[in-house]
Write a protein that holds these residues in place. Structure first.
Motif, PDB file in Angstrom:
ATOM      1  N   LEU A 172       0.846  -1.201   0.000  1.00  0.00           N
ATOM      2  CA  LEU A 172       0.000   0.000   0.000  1.00  0.00           C
ATOM      3  C   LEU A 172       0.885   1.256   0.000  1.00  0.00           C
ATOM      4  N   TRP A 173       1.964   1.188  -0.750  1.00  0.00           N
ATOM      5  CA  TRP A 173       2.940   2.277  -0.834  1.00  0.00           C
ATOM      6  C   TRP A 173       2.317   3.594  -1.254  1.00  0.00           C
ATOM      7  N   TRP A 174       1.239   3.525  -2.026  1.00  0.00           N
ATOM      8  CA  TRP A 174       0.643   4.725  -2.605  1.00  0.00           C
ATOM      9  C   TRP A 174      -0.112   5.567  -1.584  1.00  0.00           C
ATOM     10  N   VAL A 175      -0.485   4.968  -0.459  1.00  0.00           N
ATOM     11  CA  VAL A 175      -1.270   5.724   0.532  1.00  0.00           C
ATOM     12  C   VAL A 175      -0.466   6.897   1.089  1.00  0.00           C
ATOM     13  N   PRO A 176       0.752   6.687   1.644  1.00  0.00           N
ATOM     14  CA  PRO A 176       1.521   7.848   2.116  1.00  0.00           C
ATOM     15  C   PRO A 176       2.047   8.726   0.974  1.00  0.00           C
ATOM     16  N   LEU A 177       2.400   8.097  -0.158  1.00  0.00           N
ATOM     17  CA  LEU A 177       2.966   8.882  -1.262  1.00  0.00           C
ATOM     18  C   LEU A 177       1.954   9.872  -1.833  1.00  0.00           C
ATOM     19  N   SER A 178       0.676   9.536  -1.774  1.00  0.00           N
ATOM     20  CA  SER A 178      -0.347  10.422  -2.334  1.00  0.00           C
ATOM     21  C   SER A 178      -0.361  11.791  -1.661  1.00  0.00           C
ATOM     22  N   TRP A 179       0.091  11.845  -0.414  1.00  0.00           N
ATOM     23  CA  TRP A 179       0.085  13.128   0.309  1.00  0.00           C
ATOM     24  C   TRP A 179       1.182  14.068  -0.165  1.00  0.00           C
ATOM     25  N   LEU A 180       2.091  13.573  -0.975  1.00  0.00           N
ATOM     26  CA  LEU A 180       3.162  14.433  -1.500  1.00  0.00           C
ATOM     27  C   LEU A 180       2.746  15.172  -2.763  1.00  0.00           C
ATOM     28  N   GLU A 181       1.583  14.846  -3.303  1.00  0.00           N
ATOM     29  CA  GLU A 181       1.125  15.501  -4.529  1.00  0.00           C
ATOM     30  C   GLU A 181       0.809  16.968  -4.276  1.00  0.00           C
ATOM     31  N   ARG A 182       1.237  17.818  -5.201  1.00  0.00           N
ATOM     32  CA  ARG A 182       0.937  19.241  -5.140  1.00  0.00           C
ATOM     33  C   ARG A 182       0.514  19.715  -6.535  1.00  0.00           C
ATOM     34  N   PRO A 183      -0.414  20.649  -6.634  1.00  0.00           N
ATOM     35  CA  PRO A 183      -0.797  21.178  -7.951  1.00  0.00           C
ATOM     36  C   PRO A 183       0.381  21.859  -8.626  1.00  0.00           C
ATOM     37  N   ARG A 184       0.453  21.711  -9.928  1.00  0.00           N
ATOM     38  CA  ARG A 184       1.496  22.370 -10.707  1.00  0.00           C
ATOM     39  C   ARG A 184       1.208  23.863 -10.775  1.00  0.00           C
TER      40      ARG A 184
ATOM     41  N   LEU B 210     -12.741   7.471  -4.082  1.00  0.00           N
ATOM     42  CA  LEU B 210     -11.672   8.237  -3.426  1.00  0.00           C
ATOM     43  C   LEU B 210     -10.287   7.586  -3.490  1.00  0.00           C
ATOM     44  N   PRO B 211     -10.145   6.286  -3.150  1.00  0.00           N
ATOM     45  CA  PRO B 211      -8.794   5.704  -3.160  1.00  0.00           C
ATOM     46  C   PRO B 211      -8.100   5.791  -4.512  1.00  0.00           C
ATOM     47  N   PHE B 212      -8.880   5.816  -5.601  1.00  0.00           N
ATOM     48  CA  PHE B 212      -8.240   5.940  -6.915  1.00  0.00           C
ATOM     49  C   PHE B 212      -8.070   7.392  -7.323  1.00  0.00           C
ATOM     50  N   THR B 213      -9.146   8.187  -7.246  1.00  0.00           N
ATOM     51  CA  THR B 213      -9.077   9.550  -7.770  1.00  0.00           C
ATOM     52  C   THR B 213      -8.175  10.455  -6.950  1.00  0.00           C
ATOM     53  N   ARG B 214      -8.084  10.233  -5.638  1.00  0.00           N
ATOM     54  CA  ARG B 214      -7.219  11.071  -4.793  1.00  0.00           C
ATOM     55  C   ARG B 214      -6.192  10.265  -4.027  1.00  0.00           C
TER      56      ARG B 214
ATOM     57  N   LEU C 274      -4.374   6.483  -5.345  1.00  0.00           N
ATOM     58  CA  LEU C 274      -3.415   5.863  -6.255  1.00  0.00           C
ATOM     59  C   LEU C 274      -3.001   6.817  -7.368  1.00  0.00           C
ATOM     60  N   ARG C 275      -3.969   7.510  -7.981  1.00  0.00           N
ATOM     61  CA  ARG C 275      -3.624   8.417  -9.073  1.00  0.00           C
ATOM     62  C   ARG C 275      -2.724   9.550  -8.590  1.00  0.00           C
ATOM     63  N   SER C 276      -2.960  10.055  -7.391  1.00  0.00           N
ATOM     64  CA  SER C 276      -2.111  11.116  -6.843  1.00  0.00           C
ATOM     65  C   SER C 276      -0.695  10.608  -6.611  1.00  0.00           C
ATOM     66  N   ALA C 277      -0.578   9.383  -6.077  1.00  0.00           N
ATOM     67  CA  ALA C 277       0.752   8.807  -5.843  1.00  0.00           C
ATOM     68  C   ALA C 277       1.478   8.564  -7.164  1.00  0.00           C
ATOM     69  N   GLN C 278       0.773   8.040  -8.146  1.00  0.00           N
ATOM     70  CA  GLN C 278       1.375   7.823  -9.460  1.00  0.00           C
ATOM     71  C   GLN C 278       1.839   9.138 -10.070  1.00  0.00           C
ATOM     72  N   SER C 279       1.075  10.201  -9.832  1.00  0.00           N
ATOM     73  CA  SER C 279       1.434  11.501 -10.391  1.00  0.00           C
ATOM     74  C   SER C 279       2.742  12.027  -9.819  1.00  0.00           C
ATOM     75  N   VAL C 280       2.983  11.755  -8.547  1.00  0.00           N
ATOM     76  CA  VAL C 280       4.256  12.166  -7.930  1.00  0.00           C
ATOM     77  C   VAL C 280       5.419  11.554  -8.698  1.00  0.00           C
TER      78      VAL C 280
ATOM     79  N   THR D 116      -1.540   5.948 -14.714  1.00  0.00           N
ATOM     80  CA  THR D 116      -1.848   4.896 -15.688  1.00  0.00           C
ATOM     81  C   THR D 116      -3.221   5.058 -16.346  1.00  0.00           C
ATOM     82  N   ILE D 117      -4.154   5.741 -15.678  1.00  0.00           N
ATOM     83  CA  ILE D 117      -5.488   5.905 -16.261  1.00  0.00           C
ATOM     84  C   ILE D 117      -5.992   7.319 -16.017  1.00  0.00           C
ATOM     85  N   ASN D 118      -6.119   8.087 -17.098  1.00  0.00           N
ATOM     86  CA  ASN D 118      -6.804   9.378 -17.037  1.00  0.00           C
ATOM     87  C   ASN D 118      -8.297   9.127 -17.243  1.00  0.00           C
ATOM     88  N   SER D 119      -9.121   9.584 -16.333  1.00  0.00           N
ATOM     89  CA  SER D 119     -10.560   9.420 -16.529  1.00  0.00           C
ATOM     90  C   SER D 119     -11.014  10.214 -17.744  1.00  0.00           C
ATOM     91  N   GLY D 120     -11.862   9.585 -18.567  1.00  0.00           N
ATOM     92  CA  GLY D 120     -12.397  10.290 -19.728  1.00  0.00           C
ATOM     93  C   GLY D 120     -13.244  11.480 -19.329  1.00  0.00           C
TER      94      GLY D 120
END
Length: 461
Positions: free
Chosen positions: A59-71, A230-234, A236-242, A247-251
């Motif tokens: 569940l590495w993505w749970v803490p990593l998601s908090w590092l996301e910041r808007p560009r 929530l777990p995906f949109t804010r 896993l996706r946030s962690a991946q963005s860091v 891997t998946i942009n919502s249409g």
């Protein structure tokens, strides 16, 4: 037209800090308690403990998601982004006219105007089979767009699926940036401006907007969906963005460098699996092209509202489409992504986590010593699961919105353990079934009638 709801990304509201500290301590206590309990029961043997701890590390993505910041960008880069030619493509099929009108209105009032709006009606029909033409909506769009200097095209094609509707216009459009937008999306007025900021980095090939549920208070199901997304949109996706590897942009709302999409014309809309046409998971396929070309990121300040299913039958079909499509896309990632890259190993990790989720309970039941203490282990698991669910749900507070009162937000937060139970008892079995039947790609199709309507109160602030 009624005022649009607004939403803003919130970096670190006090409620998150105040909630994260005790929840983290609670989680740490639970993990330590289970560890000591299992070691004691196993007579000091750690063979059972190791896979259990590995399941939490996955569940590495749970803490990593908090590092996301808007560009954010300086003024000179903002000027350069203003010169980009932006085309928005909206595929339409059996959409609620009120929802479609709201989508187009939200696009026309953007603080950063787009250059073109290209609507493709993929052969919409009424329940009686007669054409659904959206005459009033189309006339209003052309009139209002002309007043704003925005070019518009509106084509009607035979029903062939979303990908064909997109490529009907995007294959030859000469824009710099393509924006894909679902016909029931409702953009925050800053959504386009915020989404474009990431393209100041030349390595970025694709940007995902942040999706939030518009009809969040329609019924019990939509409230649950608000949490389930929530777990995906804010998360896993946030962690991946860091890591630059979304891997998946919502249409619902996604941005692409246009040449990537144009280069895929003729291939994207004709994808097959085991010889069968595949129209599902169009968004993950476009993101896949973006992954091959550069970095794919999430911009949490580019916010878009979407209509969630309000009936179980609609929700079930949606989930099966997504789950089957994601299963197939996993095969693509394992085959085509670099073996030393984030996408490859995060996909492997997901399947390891699934296997451990089955193997650990099976091991407990198979061992007489552990089986005698099933109740103790189960209680500890509930404690840890509750703490984890609340920690993930804290990300509810990273968005402020005008259409949700604090009372509603706190109620959703309180229901977090129910959402976790839903994932385990309902969605997990569905996912296994979807994995086993992922070859049934030809059984997916567009809706046969309007499934979710937008009511006036869902458009007001």
């Amino acid at each position: 037209m009624a005022p649009l709801p607004r939403a803003w990304h919130a970096s670190s509201p006090a409620v998150i800090v105040l909630g994260a500290v005790p929840l983290t301590a609670f989680l740490a206590w639970g993990v330590a308690h289970v560890y000591s309990t299992v070691v004691t029961l196993m007579g000091g043997h750690e063979g059972m403990v190791l896979p259990w701890l590995v399941s939490f590390l996955l569940l590495w993505w749970v803490p990593l998601s908090w590092l996301e910041r808007p560009r954010t960008i300086p003024p000179d880069e903002e000027t350069a982004l203003g010169l980009l030619k932006v085309t928005v493509q909206i595929p339409v099929y059996n959409e609620d006219p009120v929802a479609l009108r709201g989508c187009l209105h939200s696009l026309l009032v953007q603080t950063r105007p787009v250059d073109r709006i290209r609507v493709v009606d993929d052969g919409s029909v009424h329940d009686d089979g007669s054409p659904m033409t959206y005459d009033d909506v189309r006339a209003e769009l052309f009139e209002r767009a002309a007043a704003r200097g925005v070019k518009v095209t509106w084509d009607r094609t035979p029903n062939r699926g979303k990908r064909h509707a997109q490529m009907h216009v995007l294959a030859t459009d000469d824009a710099d940036i393509f924006v894909t937008l679902d016909s029931d999306s409702l953009l925050d007025p800053e959504a386009i401006a915020e989404g474009l900021k990431s393209f100041a980095n030349p390595k970025v090939s694709s940007v995902a907007g942040q999706v939030i549920v518009l009809n969040h208070d329609a019924n019990v199901l939509t409230r649950m969906i608000n949490l389930l997304y929530l777990p995906f949109t804010r998360g896993l996706r946030s962690a991946q963005s860091v890591l630059g590897r979304v891997t998946i942009n919502s249409g619902t709302l996604a941005f692409y460098r246009a040449h990537i999409v144009r280069d895929a014309a003729g291939v994207y809309e004709h994808e097959t699996f085991r010889g069968r046409p595949m129209q599902m998971n169009d968004d993950s396929m476009l993101t896949f092209y973006g992954l091959l070309a550069g970095d794919t990121v999430h911009q949490p300040s580019s916010l878009v509202f979407t209509l969630a299913p309000e009936r179980w039958s609609h929700y079930q079909r949606q989930q099966m489409r997504w789950m089957r499509g994601t299963t197939l896309r996993h095969l693509w990632w394992l085959r085509y992504m670099p073996i030393n890259g984030v996408v490859f190993w995060s996909t492997v990790a997901e399947y390891v986590h699934i296997v451990l989720g089955l193997a650990i309970p099976a091991s407990v039941l198979a061992d007489p010593g552990l089986r005698a203490h099933t109740g103790t282990l189960l209680l500890a698991g509930v404690v840890i699961g509750t703490a984890m669910s609340y920690l993930m749900t804290l990300r509810l507070f990273t968005v402020h919105r005008t259409d949700m009162r604090l009372r509603q937000l706190l109620l959703l937060f309180a229901l977090a353990p129910l959402a976790s139970a839903w994932r385990a008892l309902v969605l997990r079995p569905m996912y296994f079934y979807a994995m086993a039947t992922c070859h049934r790609v030809n059984r997916w199709g567009t809706r046969t009638s309007v499934e979710v309507t937008r009511t006036p109160h869902q458009q007001t602030a």
